[in-house]
Design a protein around this motif. Structure first.
Motif, PDB file in Angstrom:
ATOM      1  N   ILE A  64       0.855  -1.179   0.000  1.00 23.12           N
ATOM      2  CA  ILE A  64       0.000   0.000   0.000  1.00 23.12           C
ATOM      3  C   ILE A  64       0.894   1.232   0.000  1.00 23.12           C
ATOM      4  O   ILE A  64       1.887   1.288   0.740  1.00 23.12           O
ATOM      5  CB  ILE A  64      -0.933   0.007   1.223  1.00 23.12           C
ATOM      6  N   TYR A  65       0.547   2.200  -0.824  1.00 19.83           N
ATOM      7  CA  TYR A  65       1.365   3.401  -0.973  1.00 19.83           C
ATOM      8  C   TYR A  65       0.613   4.618  -0.450  1.00 19.83           C
ATOM      9  O   TYR A  65      -0.578   4.780  -0.719  1.00 19.83           O
ATOM     10  CB  TYR A  65       1.753   3.592  -2.444  1.00 19.83           C
ATOM     11  N   ARG A  66       1.319   5.444   0.286  1.00 15.68           N
ATOM     12  CA  ARG A  66       0.727   6.646   0.852  1.00 15.68           C
ATOM     13  C   ARG A  66       0.580   7.706  -0.232  1.00 15.68           C
ATOM     14  O   ARG A  66       1.558   8.165  -0.809  1.00 15.68           O
ATOM     15  CB  ARG A  66       1.606   7.186   1.989  1.00 15.68           C
ATOM     16  N   GLY A  67      -0.654   8.102  -0.486  1.00 10.69           N
ATOM     17  CA  GLY A  67      -0.909   9.120  -1.492  1.00 10.69           C
ATOM     18  C   GLY A  67      -0.971  10.510  -0.892  1.00 10.69           C
ATOM     19  O   GLY A  67      -0.530  10.748   0.240  1.00 10.69           O
ATOM     20  N   ALA A  68      -1.548  11.436  -1.621  1.00  6.69           N
ATOM     21  CA  ALA A  68      -1.610  12.839  -1.202  1.00  6.69           C
ATOM     22  C   ALA A  68      -2.560  13.022  -0.029  1.00  6.69           C
ATOM     23  O   ALA A  68      -3.545  12.299   0.116  1.00  6.69           O
ATOM     24  CB  ALA A  68      -2.056  13.708  -2.373  1.00  6.69           C
ATOM     25  N   ALA A  69      -2.242  14.024   0.800  1.00  6.49           N
ATOM     26  CA  ALA A  69      -3.104  14.360   1.935  1.00  6.49           C
ATOM     27  C   ALA A  69      -4.140  15.402   1.557  1.00  6.49           C
ATOM     28  O   ALA A  69      -5.160  15.544   2.234  1.00  6.49           O
ATOM     29  CB  ALA A  69      -2.266  14.865   3.107  1.00  6.49           C
ATOM     30  N   CYS A  70      -3.900  16.139   0.472  1.00  2.00           N
ATOM     31  CA  CYS A  70      -4.850  17.142  -0.008  1.00  2.00           C
ATOM     32  C   CYS A  70      -4.433  17.568  -1.397  1.00  2.00           C
ATOM     33  O   CYS A  70      -3.393  17.146  -1.905  1.00  2.00           O
ATOM     34  CB  CYS A  70      -4.908  18.347   0.933  1.00  2.00           C
ATOM     35  N   ALA A  71      -5.235  18.410  -2.011  1.00  2.45           N
ATOM     36  CA  ALA A  71      -4.924  18.914  -3.340  1.00  2.45           C
ATOM     37  C   ALA A  71      -3.794  19.938  -3.274  1.00  2.45           C
ATOM     38  O   ALA A  71      -3.493  20.517  -2.226  1.00  2.45           O
ATOM     39  CB  ALA A  71      -6.165  19.560  -3.956  1.00  2.45           C
ATOM     40  N   ASP A  72      -3.148  20.139  -4.415  1.00  2.59           N
ATOM     41  CA  ASP A  72      -2.159  21.209  -4.566  1.00  2.59           C
ATOM     42  C   ASP A  72      -2.936  22.484  -4.905  1.00  2.59           C
ATOM     43  O   ASP A  72      -3.625  22.546  -5.912  1.00  2.59           O
ATOM     44  CB  ASP A  72      -1.187  20.854  -5.681  1.00  2.59           C
ATOM     45  N   PHE A  73      -2.836  23.479  -4.046  1.00  2.00           N
ATOM     46  CA  PHE A  73      -3.671  24.671  -4.221  1.00  2.00           C
ATOM     47  C   PHE A  73      -3.054  25.654  -5.213  1.00  2.00           C
ATOM     48  O   PHE A  73      -2.550  26.716  -4.864  1.00  2.00           O
ATOM     49  CB  PHE A  73      -3.922  25.340  -2.864  1.00  2.00           C
ATOM     50  N   SER A  74      -3.080  25.255  -6.463  1.00  2.00           N
ATOM     51  CA  SER A  74      -2.600  26.113  -7.539  1.00  2.00           C
ATOM     52  C   SER A  74      -3.567  25.989  -8.702  1.00  2.00           C
ATOM     53  O   SER A  74      -4.463  25.146  -8.695  1.00  2.00           O
ATOM     54  CB  SER A  74      -1.185  25.696  -7.964  1.00  2.00           C
ATOM     55  N   GLY A  75      -3.390  26.826  -9.715  1.00  2.00           N
ATOM     56  CA  GLY A  75      -4.263  26.756 -10.880  1.00  2.00           C
ATOM     57  C   GLY A  75      -5.718  26.972 -10.507  1.00  2.00           C
ATOM     58  O   GLY A  75      -6.062  27.881  -9.758  1.00  2.00           O
ATOM     59  N   ILE A  76      -6.584  26.114 -11.023  1.00  2.00           N
ATOM     60  CA  ILE A  76      -8.016  26.210 -10.746  1.00  2.00           C
ATOM     61  C   ILE A  76      -8.296  26.079  -9.250  1.00  2.00           C
ATOM     62  O   ILE A  76      -9.262  26.625  -8.733  1.00  2.00           O
ATOM     63  CB  ILE A  76      -8.779  25.130 -11.538  1.00  2.00           C
ATOM     64  N   ASN A  77      -7.434  25.363  -8.545  1.00  2.00           N
ATOM     65  CA  ASN A  77      -7.678  25.094  -7.129  1.00  2.00           C
ATOM     66  C   ASN A  77      -7.610  26.324  -6.242  1.00  2.00           C
ATOM     67  O   ASN A  77      -7.954  26.263  -5.061  1.00  2.00           O
ATOM     68  CB  ASN A  77      -6.692  24.044  -6.608  1.00  2.00           C
ATOM     69  N   THR A  78      -7.139  27.438  -6.772  1.00  2.00           N
ATOM     70  CA  THR A  78      -7.155  28.668  -5.969  1.00  2.00           C
ATOM     71  C   THR A  78      -8.587  29.096  -5.667  1.00  2.00           C
ATOM     72  O   THR A  78      -8.820  29.907  -4.766  1.00  2.00           O
ATOM     73  CB  THR A  78      -6.428  29.806  -6.701  1.00  2.00           C
ATOM     74  N   LYS A  79      -9.570  28.520  -6.398  1.00  3.80           N
ATOM     75  CA  LYS A  79     -10.973  28.858  -6.165  1.00  3.80           C
ATOM     76  C   LYS A  79     -11.608  27.993  -5.074  1.00  3.80           C
ATOM     77  O   LYS A  79     -12.735  28.232  -4.676  1.00  3.80           O
ATOM     78  CB  LYS A  79     -11.773  28.688  -7.461  1.00  3.80           C
ATOM     79  N   LEU A  80     -10.886  26.968  -4.628  1.00  6.49           N
ATOM     80  CA  LEU A  80     -11.440  26.078  -3.614  1.00  6.49           C
ATOM     81  C   LEU A  80     -11.611  26.807  -2.287  1.00  6.49           C
ATOM     82  O   LEU A  80     -10.743  27.562  -1.872  1.00  6.49           O
ATOM     83  CB  LEU A  80     -10.530  24.860  -3.406  1.00  6.49           C
ATOM     84  N   LYS A  81     -12.699  26.551  -1.627  1.00  4.23           N
ATOM     85  CA  LYS A  81     -12.956  27.161  -0.330  1.00  4.23           C
ATOM     86  C   LYS A  81     -13.345  26.067   0.669  1.00  4.23           C
ATOM     87  O   LYS A  81     -14.378  26.123   1.321  1.00  4.23           O
ATOM     88  CB  LYS A  81     -14.059  28.216  -0.438  1.00  4.23           C
ATOM     89  N   LEU A  82     -12.493  25.025   0.758  1.00  2.00           N
ATOM     90  CA  LEU A  82     -12.738  23.926   1.675  1.00  2.00           C
ATOM     91  C   LEU A  82     -11.812  24.035   2.880  1.00  2.00           C
ATOM     92  O   LEU A  82     -10.660  24.443   2.750  1.00  2.00           O
ATOM     93  CB  LEU A  82     -12.490  22.577   0.982  1.00  2.00           C
ATOM     94  N   ASN A  83     -12.325  23.674   4.022  1.00  2.16           N
ATOM     95  CA  ASN A  83     -11.502  23.653   5.230  1.00  2.16           C
ATOM     96  C   ASN A  83     -10.776  22.310   5.291  1.00  2.16           C
ATOM     97  O   ASN A  83     -11.232  21.352   5.900  1.00  2.16           O
ATOM     98  CB  ASN A  83     -12.371  23.834   6.474  1.00  2.16           C
ATOM     99  N   TRP A  84      -9.632  22.247   4.635  1.00  2.00           N
ATOM    100  CA  TRP A  84      -8.948  20.975   4.494  1.00  2.00           C
ATOM    101  C   TRP A  84      -8.439  20.435   5.829  1.00  2.00           C
ATOM    102  O   TRP A  84      -8.322  19.244   6.016  1.00  2.00           O
ATOM    103  CB  TRP A  84      -7.796  21.105   3.508  1.00  2.00           C
ATOM    104  N   GLN A  85      -8.084  21.297   6.756  1.00  2.00           N
ATOM    105  CA  GLN A  85      -7.585  20.814   8.033  1.00  2.00           C
ATOM    106  C   GLN A  85      -8.649  20.027   8.776  1.00  2.00           C
ATOM    107  O   GLN A  85      -8.357  19.094   9.507  1.00  2.00           O
ATOM    108  CB  GLN A  85      -7.118  21.993   8.898  1.00  2.00           C
ATOM    109  N   GLY A  86      -9.908  20.418   8.606  1.00  2.00           N
ATOM    110  CA  GLY A  86     -10.988  19.736   9.311  1.00  2.00           C
ATOM    111  C   GLY A  86     -11.724  18.728   8.453  1.00  2.00           C
ATOM    112  O   GLY A  86     -12.640  18.089   8.910  1.00  2.00           O
ATOM    113  N   TYR A  87     -11.319  18.570   7.193  1.00  2.00           N
ATOM    114  CA  TYR A  87     -12.040  17.697   6.272  1.00  2.00           C
ATOM    115  C   TYR A  87     -11.766  16.225   6.593  1.00  2.00           C
ATOM    116  O   TYR A  87     -10.639  15.832   6.874  1.00  2.00           O
ATOM    117  CB  TYR A  87     -11.624  17.985   4.828  1.00  2.00           C
TER     118      TYR A  87
END
Length: 333
Positions: A64-87
């Motif tokens: 089993i391989y450890r993947g990403a903990a969250c999205a990379d906040f660049s590009g289109i993702n600058t529009k994201l408004k999610l509370n990733w710490q609490g997600y």
């Protein structure tokens, strides 16, 4: 190609766990790795769920391989408004206890030993870093199939590192308005990392998409035969399915959605079940997060050679045959 290795990128999740049951049935020897990422819950919990999956599904023997903990906040993702710490602060399993499935899994282990299939059993799966997965896959002569049933963060990372390698991607897509649906909506996996989805859907070669255009026409009633059968069978997959259906119903969720993540598995195992359309995907970034963020442009008259360079999208499925295969799965796994 039957000797191609398979990597499954997932975020277990009851739906992902059922997809792993399908993989354990159709091609257990071909699964070379499971990459566990954020999505249904946080990455630490999906890793725990993936470890448990390999304990209850001894047919699959891989790391089993450890993947990403969250999205990379660049590009289109600058529009994201999610509370990733609490997600994702729960287990992602709607209260289903996987440990309750271990008893039946021990029976399966005994049967494997009796049948001389010790090589199928992995009692202590390891957690490795995704960089080790990249190193393992690079230069593989026969190439590999990458199944993504999670946010596309890891897939994009693999694509960037492996762009010159021989691989194909099988994933879930959004509604492309190819089939009539009551309420079109953007795929959850795309919502969590639209930037990665943009890159994967517009740049990656050999891309096959199954997903919401099919599920939009499903209902729980369509799966009554399967769900009812799961109450009368005592295998790991049948118990997981009936517990999952019960949990979804308690949360007032559509239980037919539990089988959506298995669609990319079926696209490899039984592509003949699907109706396929070929074309290209156009991303309109300013429309995110609306359903027309991604638009599929159908190309009707293309040669067999040109099909290899186009995005392949499932627009329909033989639902009766799909359910029959699932009946086989819950009897055997």
């Amino acid at each position: 190609m039957q000797n191609k290795g398979i990597v499954i990128d997932c975020d277990p999740g009851l739906d992902d766990l059922l997809a792993l049951c399908a993989a354990a049935y159709f091609f257990p020897h071909r699964v070379k790795g499971i990459c566990s990422t954020y999505g249904n819950t946080n990455v630490e919990q999906t890793l725990r769920n993936s470890l448990m999956a390999l304990k209850i599904l001894p047919q699959i023997n891989c790391s089993i391989y450890r993947g990403a903990a969250c999205a990379d906040f660049s590009g289109i993702n600058t529009k994201l408004k999610l509370n990733w710490q609490g997600y994702g602060d729960n287990d992602g399993l709607c209260g289903v206890q996987l440990t309750n499935l271990l008893e039946q899994s021990k029976v399966n282990l005994f049967k494997n030993f009796e049948a001389g299939k010790k090589s199928l059993i992995n009692l202590n799966p390891e957690i490795r870093d995704i960089t080790e997965l990249i190193a393992k896959l690079k230069g593989k002569k026969d190439g590999y199939d990458l199944i993504s049933i999670a946010p596309l963060t890891d897939v994009f990372a693999l694509y960037r590192a492996m762009s010159n390698e021989n691989f194909s991607i099988y994933t879930l897509g959004s509604y492309f308005n190819l089939c009539p649906v009551e309420r079109a909506r953007l795929s959850y996996n795309i919502k969590l990392d639209p930037n990665a989805a943009n890159k994967v859907f517009t740049e990656c070669p050999n891309l096959t998409i199954t997903g919401l255009d099919i599920y939009g026409n499903w209902s729980e009633h369509d799966f009554f035969k399967l769900f009812n059968a799961s109450t009368k069978i005592n295998t790991v997959s049948s118990r997981l399915l009936r517990n999952s259906v019960f949990a979804y119903n308690c949360h007032k969720m559509d239980a037919s959605a539990l089988l959506v993540d298995s669609l990319p598995i079926f696209a490899i195992a039984h592509p003949e079940l699907f109706t396929w359309t070929y074309g290209t995907i156009k991303v309109i970034a300013e429309n995110y997060p609306n359903v027309d963020f991604m638009q599929f442009q159908v190309e009707e008259f293309i040669s067999e050679i040109d099909k290899k360079t186009k995005v392949k999208v499932a627009t329909g499925i033989d639902l009766s045959a799909f359910i029959d295969y699932w009946l086989e799965i819950i009897c055997k796994i």
